[in-house]
Design a protein around this motif. Structure first.
Motif, short mmCIF file in Angstrom:
data_model
loop_
_atom_site.label_atom_id
_atom_site.label_comp_id
_atom_site.label_asym_id
_atom_site.label_seq_id
_atom_site.Cartn_x
_atom_site.Cartn_y
_atom_site.Cartn_z
N THR A 269 0.85 -1.20 0.00
CA THR A 269 0.00 0.00 0.00
C THR A 269 0.88 1.24 0.00
O THR A 269 2.03 1.20 0.46
CB THR A 269 -0.99 0.00 1.19
OG1 THR A 269 -1.96 1.03 0.97
CG2 THR A 269 -0.29 0.22 2.53
N GLY A 270 0.34 2.32 -0.56
CA GLY A 270 1.09 3.58 -0.59
C GLY A 270 2.23 3.59 -1.60
O GLY A 270 3.14 4.41 -1.53
N THR A 271 2.17 2.68 -2.57
CA THR A 271 3.23 2.64 -3.58
C THR A 271 2.71 3.15 -4.93
O THR A 271 1.51 3.08 -5.20
CB THR A 271 3.77 1.21 -3.83
OG1 THR A 271 2.68 0.41 -4.27
CG2 THR A 271 4.39 0.61 -2.60
N SER A 272 3.63 3.62 -5.73
CA SER A 272 3.31 4.03 -7.10
C SER A 272 4.24 3.24 -8.01
O SER A 272 5.47 3.34 -7.87
CB SER A 272 3.53 5.53 -7.26
OG SER A 272 2.66 6.23 -6.39
N ILE A 273 3.66 2.43 -8.87
CA ILE A 273 4.47 1.46 -9.62
C ILE A 273 4.51 1.80 -11.11
O ILE A 273 3.45 1.93 -11.75
CB ILE A 273 3.90 0.03 -9.44
CG1 ILE A 273 3.80 -0.31 -7.94
CG2 ILE A 273 4.77 -1.01 -10.15
CD1 ILE A 273 3.18 -1.66 -7.64
N PHE A 274 5.72 1.91 -11.64
CA PHE A 274 5.86 2.18 -13.07
C PHE A 274 5.48 0.96 -13.90
O PHE A 274 5.80 -0.18 -13.54
CB PHE A 274 7.32 2.54 -13.40
CG PHE A 274 7.75 3.88 -12.89
CD1 PHE A 274 7.41 5.04 -13.59
CD2 PHE A 274 8.47 4.01 -11.72
CE1 PHE A 274 7.80 6.30 -13.12
CE2 PHE A 274 8.86 5.26 -11.24
CZ PHE A 274 8.52 6.40 -11.94
N CYS A 275 4.79 1.21 -15.00
CA CYS A 275 4.49 0.16 -15.97
C CYS A 275 4.78 0.81 -17.33
O CYS A 275 3.87 1.30 -18.01
CB CYS A 275 3.01 -0.27 -15.84
SG CYS A 275 2.58 -1.65 -16.90
N ASP A 276 6.06 0.89 -17.65
CA ASP A 276 6.49 1.80 -18.72
C ASP A 276 7.61 1.24 -19.60
O ASP A 276 8.31 2.01 -20.27
CB ASP A 276 6.94 3.14 -18.10
CG ASP A 276 8.18 2.96 -17.22
OD1 ASP A 276 8.52 1.78 -16.91
OD2 ASP A 276 8.81 3.96 -16.87
N GLY A 277 7.79 -0.07 -19.55
CA GLY A 277 8.87 -0.67 -20.36
C GLY A 277 10.24 -0.19 -19.95
O GLY A 277 11.20 -0.30 -20.70
N GLY A 278 10.33 0.37 -18.73
CA GLY A 278 11.62 0.82 -18.21
C GLY A 278 11.97 2.26 -18.54
O GLY A 278 13.07 2.73 -18.25
N TYR A 279 11.04 3.01 -19.12
CA TYR A 279 11.31 4.40 -19.54
C TYR A 279 11.89 5.23 -18.40
O TYR A 279 12.76 6.08 -18.60
CB TYR A 279 10.01 5.02 -20.05
CG TYR A 279 10.16 6.42 -20.60
CD1 TYR A 279 10.57 6.65 -21.91
CD2 TYR A 279 9.89 7.53 -19.80
CE1 TYR A 279 10.71 7.94 -22.41
CE2 TYR A 279 10.03 8.82 -20.28
CZ TYR A 279 10.43 9.02 -21.59
OH TYR A 279 10.58 10.29 -22.06
N HIS A 280 11.41 4.98 -17.15
CA HIS A 280 11.82 5.82 -16.02
C HIS A 280 13.29 5.65 -15.64
O HIS A 280 13.82 6.42 -14.85
CB HIS A 280 10.94 5.52 -14.80
CG HIS A 280 11.16 4.17 -14.20
ND1 HIS A 280 10.59 3.03 -14.71
CD2 HIS A 280 11.93 3.78 -13.17
CE1 HIS A 280 11.00 1.99 -13.98
NE2 HIS A 280 11.79 2.42 -13.05
N THR A 281 13.95 4.64 -16.23
CA THR A 281 15.36 4.46 -15.88
C THR A 281 16.24 5.49 -16.60
O THR A 281 17.43 5.57 -16.36
CB THR A 281 15.85 3.05 -16.26
OG1 THR A 281 15.63 2.86 -17.68
CG2 THR A 281 15.11 1.97 -15.50
#
Ligand SMILES: NC(=O)c1ccc[n+]([C@@H]2O[C@H](COP(=O)([O-])OP(=O)(O)OC[C@H]3O[C@@H](n4cnc5c(N)ncnc54)[C@H](OP(=O)(O)O)[C@@H]3O)[C@@H](O)[C@H]2O)c1
Length: 247
Positions: A234-246
């Motif tokens: 809970t309280g998390t924000s999870i990227f689902c972006d093919g790794g773009y945020h790296t």
């Protein structure tokens, strides 16, 4: 997974893209899905695939619609296991020319409608529940074309997640956010219409997995966050972006 059988979920924006994929996936797993949508033809397309999805037609720009949705949900169920706020809108615009009307619409549809509807249905999450907000990679990184107004709205959903998770934890209600990258939906169809332009190819190259995502790939993460498999998250924000945020 039998765990969704008999569970009830409310999904805004269930008529298209990520919300549609989530609604169809959960319904296929045996859940009762109550969804909101605005466009009749988009809702019809979903109903042709799965007529059991229970749509509430509404325009979330209209504040009066929130109470209507909440009342309809109370008529349909006396327990809710999860709420996903998928409805969203974006306008690309350099900040100096942004019209307040468009910024307000993005804040209203992407953030305030979800907050108000959640407030209204919380008492139905009697045995705990899971709330999922759909943020965006644009809340964290440069968007192309620029849209500071959209970032403002999507960033608020991260703050809301951080604030609501500790507040609702005692009631065993988990609150998380999903941060999609570039996903092929109606929202991004203009981007893909210019699919072969050098600019768009450049963006796709910056994604470590070298491709856009599918709505179903985000829906799988949403399903996980609604499931018991994520019972301690809970309280998390999870990227689902093919790794773009790296980067
Ligand atoms: N696609 C991406 O690359 C991407 C990336 C990051 C985040 N997101 C976020 O993911 C969520 C889903 O977007 P999507 O990509 O699946 O786009 P989409 O296919 O355009 O779906 C948007 C949904 O929001 C609903 N909606 C929009 N304005 C509304 C209004 N005024 N009243 C009621 N419903 C309204 C639409 O309803 P109708 O279709 O019935 O009009 C539709 O169900 C959004 O919050 C979006 O910001 C998308």
């Amino acid at each position: 997974m039998d765990e969704f059988k008999g569970k009830v979920f409310l999904i805004t924006g269930g008529s298209s893209g990520i919300g549609r994929a989530s609604s169809l996936m959960l319904s296929k797993e045996g859940a009762k899905v109550i969804a909101t949508g605005r466009d009749d033809s988009h809702m019809m397309e979903v109903l042709e695939i799965d007529p059991t999805i229970d749509f509430i037609k509404s325009d979330l720009r209209d504040e009066n619609s929130y109470k209507v949705i909440v009342n309809r949900v109370f008529e349909k169920t006396d327990v809710l296991n999860g709420f996903v706020h998928c409805a969203g809108v974006t306008y690309p615009e350099p900040c100096e020319t942004f019209r307040l009307r468009e910024v307000k619409e993005m804040l209203t549809v992407n953030v305030l409608s979800g907050f108000e509807i959640l407030k209204g249905v919380l008492s139905l999450m009697k045995k705990g529940g899971s709330v999922v907000f759909i943020s965006s990679i644009d809340a964290f990184y440069k968007s192309t074309p620029p849209s500071s107004g959209y970032a403002l709205a999507k960033g608020s959903l991260i703050s809301l997640t951080n604030a609501l998770a500790p507040e609702l934890g005692e009631r065993e209600i988990r609150v998380n956010a999903v941060i999609p990258g570039l996903i092929r939906t109606r929202m991004t169809e203009d981007f893909f219409a210019e699919e072969f332009s050098a600019k768009n190819e450049e963006l796709l190259k910056r994604i470590p997995l070298k491709r856009e995502g599918k709505p179903e790939e985000v829906a799988s993460l949403i399903k996980f966050l609604l499931s018991e498999e994520s019972s301690y998250i809970t309280g998390t924000s999870i990227f689902c972006d093919g790794g773009y945020h790296t980067g």
